[in-house]
Design a protein around this motif. Structure first.
Motif, PDB file in Angstrom:
ATOM      1  N   UNK A  97      27.350 -14.900 -15.106  1.00  0.00           N
ATOM      2  CA  UNK A  97      27.739 -13.906 -14.252  1.00  0.00           C
ATOM      3  C   UNK A  97      28.483 -14.243 -13.033  1.00  0.00           C
ATOM      4  N   UNK A  98      28.406 -15.377 -12.536  1.00  0.00           N
ATOM      5  CA  UNK A  98      29.163 -15.854 -11.348  1.00  0.00           C
ATOM      6  C   UNK A  98      29.161 -17.241 -10.938  1.00  0.00           C
ATOM      7  N   UNK A  99      29.096 -17.431  -9.611  1.00  0.00           N
ATOM      8  CA  UNK A  99      29.507 -19.006  -9.157  1.00  0.00           C
ATOM      9  C   UNK A  99      28.372 -19.046  -7.984  1.00  0.00           C
ATOM     10  N   UNK A 100      28.080 -20.435  -8.142  1.00  0.00           N
ATOM     11  CA  UNK A 100      27.247 -20.949  -6.807  1.00  0.00           C
ATOM     12  C   UNK A 100      28.103 -21.888  -6.225  1.00  0.00           C
ATOM     13  N   UNK A 101      28.354 -22.090  -4.998  1.00  0.00           N
ATOM     14  CA  UNK A 101      29.428 -22.677  -4.677  1.00  0.00           C
ATOM     15  C   UNK A 101      29.349 -23.299  -2.993  1.00  0.00           C
ATOM     16  N   UNK A 102      30.302 -23.930  -2.662  1.00  0.00           N
ATOM     17  CA  UNK A 102      29.999 -24.846  -1.146  1.00  0.00           C
ATOM     18  C   UNK A 102      30.777 -24.182  -0.220  1.00  0.00           C
ATOM     19  N   UNK A 103      31.967 -23.477  -0.348  1.00  0.00           N
ATOM     20  CA  UNK A 103      32.643 -23.142   0.988  1.00  0.00           C
ATOM     21  C   UNK A 103      33.100 -21.408   0.357  1.00  0.00           C
ATOM     22  N   UNK A 104      33.220 -20.667   1.365  1.00  0.00           N
ATOM     23  CA  UNK A 104      33.860 -19.397   0.884  1.00  0.00           C
ATOM     24  C   UNK A 104      34.662 -18.481   2.090  1.00  0.00           C
ATOM     25  N   UNK A 105      35.728 -17.998   1.541  1.00  0.00           N
ATOM     26  CA  UNK A 105      36.439 -17.167   2.821  1.00  0.00           C
ATOM     27  C   UNK A 105      36.096 -15.638   2.585  1.00  0.00           C
ATOM     28  N   UNK A 106      35.797 -14.705   3.281  1.00  0.00           N
ATOM     29  CA  UNK A 106      35.583 -13.309   2.956  1.00  0.00           C
ATOM     30  C   UNK A 106      36.872 -12.727   3.092  1.00  0.00           C
ATOM     31  N   UNK A 107      37.371 -12.217   2.076  1.00  0.00           N
ATOM     32  CA  UNK A 107      38.895 -11.637   2.214  1.00  0.00           C
ATOM     33  C   UNK A 107      38.806 -10.202   2.670  1.00  0.00           C
ATOM     34  N   UNK A 108      37.713  -9.306   2.003  1.00  0.00           N
ATOM     35  CA  UNK A 108      37.594  -7.751   2.132  1.00  0.00           C
ATOM     36  C   UNK A 108      36.120  -7.498   2.278  1.00  0.00           C
ATOM     37  N   UNK A 109      35.880  -6.673   3.290  1.00  0.00           N
ATOM     38  CA  UNK A 109      34.530  -5.797   3.300  1.00  0.00           C
ATOM     39  C   UNK A 109      34.639  -4.526   3.191  1.00  0.00           C
ATOM     40  N   UNK A 110      34.155  -3.903   2.241  1.00  0.00           N
ATOM     41  CA  UNK A 110      34.210  -2.580   1.934  1.00  0.00           C
ATOM     42  C   UNK A 110      33.100  -1.679   2.549  1.00  0.00           C
ATOM     43  N   UNK A 111      33.123  -1.045   3.475  1.00  0.00           N
ATOM     44  CA  UNK A 111      31.952  -0.159   4.310  1.00  0.00           C
ATOM     45  C   UNK A 111      31.720   1.304   3.635  1.00  0.00           C
ATOM     46  N   UNK A 112      30.762   1.498   3.136  1.00  0.00           N
ATOM     47  CA  UNK A 112      30.239   2.610   2.566  1.00  0.00           C
ATOM     48  C   UNK A 112      30.034   3.767   3.559  1.00  0.00           C
ATOM     49  N   UNK A 113      29.572   4.958   3.072  1.00  0.00           N
ATOM     50  CA  UNK A 113      29.527   6.317   4.093  1.00  0.00           C
ATOM     51  C   UNK A 113      28.141   5.902   5.080  1.00  0.00           C
ATOM     52  N   UNK A 114      28.071   6.878   6.014  1.00  0.00           N
ATOM     53  CA  UNK A 114      27.093   6.653   6.891  1.00  0.00           C
ATOM     54  C   UNK A 114      25.898   7.287   6.135  1.00  0.00           C
ATOM     55  N   UNK A 115      24.702   7.128   6.621  1.00  0.00           N
ATOM     56  CA  UNK A 115      23.284   7.365   6.180  1.00  0.00           C
ATOM     57  C   UNK A 115      23.190   9.005   5.719  1.00  0.00           C
ATOM     58  N   UNK A 116      24.180   9.746   6.726  1.00  0.00           N
ATOM     59  CA  UNK A 116      24.096  11.140   6.725  1.00  0.00           C
ATOM     60  C   UNK A 116      25.076  11.575   5.659  1.00  0.00           C
ATOM     61  N   UNK A 117      25.828  10.663   5.014  1.00  0.00           N
ATOM     62  CA  UNK A 117      26.666  11.187   4.092  1.00  0.00           C
ATOM     63  C   UNK A 117      28.340  11.114   4.481  1.00  0.00           C
ATOM     64  N   UNK A 118      28.415  11.330   5.732  1.00  0.00           N
ATOM     65  CA  UNK A 118      29.681  11.276   6.405  1.00  0.00           C
ATOM     66  C   UNK A 118      30.513   9.985   6.224  1.00  0.00           C
ATOM     67  N   UNK A 119      31.938  10.238   6.362  1.00  0.00           N
ATOM     68  CA  UNK A 119      32.657   8.944   6.225  1.00  0.00           C
ATOM     69  C   UNK A 119      32.411   8.045   7.560  1.00  0.00           C
ATOM     70  N   UNK A 120      32.224   6.790   7.430  1.00  0.00           N
ATOM     71  CA  UNK A 120      31.843   5.836   8.579  1.00  0.00           C
ATOM     72  C   UNK A 120      32.970   5.579   9.386  1.00  0.00           C
ATOM     73  N   UNK A 121      32.667   5.766  10.781  1.00  0.00           N
ATOM     74  CA  UNK A 121      33.812   5.325  11.598  1.00  0.00           C
ATOM     75  C   UNK A 121      33.651   3.970  12.498  1.00  0.00           C
ATOM     76  N   UNK A 122      32.295   3.454  12.171  1.00  0.00           N
ATOM     77  CA  UNK A 122      32.039   2.537  13.026  1.00  0.00           C
ATOM     78  C   UNK A 122      30.853   1.670  12.385  1.00  0.00           C
ATOM     79  N   UNK A 123      30.353   0.478  12.866  1.00  0.00           N
ATOM     80  CA  UNK A 123      29.222  -0.192  12.353  1.00  0.00           C
ATOM     81  C   UNK A 123      28.169  -0.263  13.579  1.00  0.00           C
ATOM     82  N   UNK A 124      27.001   0.415  13.529  1.00  0.00           N
ATOM     83  CA  UNK A 124      25.910   0.378  14.634  1.00  0.00           C
ATOM     84  C   UNK A 124      24.715  -0.238  14.226  1.00  0.00           C
ATOM     85  N   UNK A 125      23.909  -0.448  15.507  1.00  0.00           N
ATOM     86  CA  UNK A 125      22.876  -1.340  15.304  1.00  0.00           C
ATOM     87  C   UNK A 125      21.896  -0.683  14.372  1.00  0.00           C
ATOM     88  N   UNK A 126      21.415  -1.562  13.334  1.00  0.00           N
ATOM     89  CA  UNK A 126      20.807  -1.203  12.197  1.00  0.00           C
ATOM     90  C   UNK A 126      19.142  -1.151  12.546  1.00  0.00           C
TER      91      UNK A 126
END
Length: 226
Positions: free
Chosen positions: A106-135
């Protein structure tokens, strides 16, 4: 007689997918991620090298250990992991697999990586996210972040999506689920219109919160009055 695993020599590094929690350093100068399972205690950067979570001195990935970065081949399989309650706030990462790796079904286990893209989902209230806030949780020296809309940020520590990408560095692109990409590398001189709108919305949310607090103070009866 020892059996040797077949060796691959791809012309391009493989691509994989995983989920992780975005993280912000305590002083607000660095951004990164932390895993949702075995490696969750060790935040990592956009370009980073895996370390054995058990403190052993061997290089990851070791055949007789389960250390190393992990990812899956299929994007849908990674997205399915975010359906569980404890992973709802995680973001989806597209990563480039670097260095030595061990391939699984199903995948890889590996030594190094580069994160190319981060996809952010909606806010907990369901609205489109505009920021990342303290969880509300974190690791020593790091705050965990979660997607938040302008109305839900309030007085919490937060960064805009573009600011998170700039702090993370390494050409990271931040994607708002269902909208588009906000690359930090295309904004060397300052913020563009979408980023300024997000920053203004966050500022307005904070001002609204402070105005509410001031209104409550004004409504309190003065000392000594009946």
């Amino acid at each position: 007689m020892r059996l040797r695993l077949p060796e691959e020599r791809p012309t391009e590094p493989p691509t994989g997918y995983k989920i992780a929690h975005p993280m912000l350093s305590q002083d607000g100068t660095r951004a990164g991620f932390t895993g949702v399972s075995l490696g969750g205690a060790l935040p990592y950067g956009v370009l980073d090298e895996a370390r054995c979570v058990y403190g052993r001195r061997h290089r990851a990935p070791h055949r007789r250990c389960d250390c190393g970065f992990h990812c899956v081949h299929d994007r849908a399989a990674a997205e399915a992991l975010s359906c569980t309650a404890e992973h709802r706030a995680a973001v989806l990462l597209e990563v480039v697999v670097l260095g030595a790796y061990i391939r699984f079904e199903r995948g890889f286990r590996y030594a190094r990586q580069r994160v190319r893209t981060a996809t952010v989902g909606p806010c907990a209230c369901g609205a489109v996210a505009g920021a990342l806030a303290d969880a509300g949780w974190g690791r020593p020296g790091w705050r965990a972040l979660a997607a938040a809309c302008a109305g839900c940020v309030r007085g919490r520590t937060s960064v805009s999506l573009a600011a998170f990408a700039r702090l993370a560095g390494g050409g990271l692109r931040v994607v708002v689920a269902g909208r588009g990409v906000q690359p930090a590398t295309e904004l060397p001189e300052g913020l563009g219109v979408p980023e300024l709108v997000a920053e203004a919305a966050l500022l307005q949310a904070r001002l609204d919160w402070f105005q509410t607090q001031l209104t409550r103070l004004d409504e309190r009866p003065a000392g000594g009055e009946e």
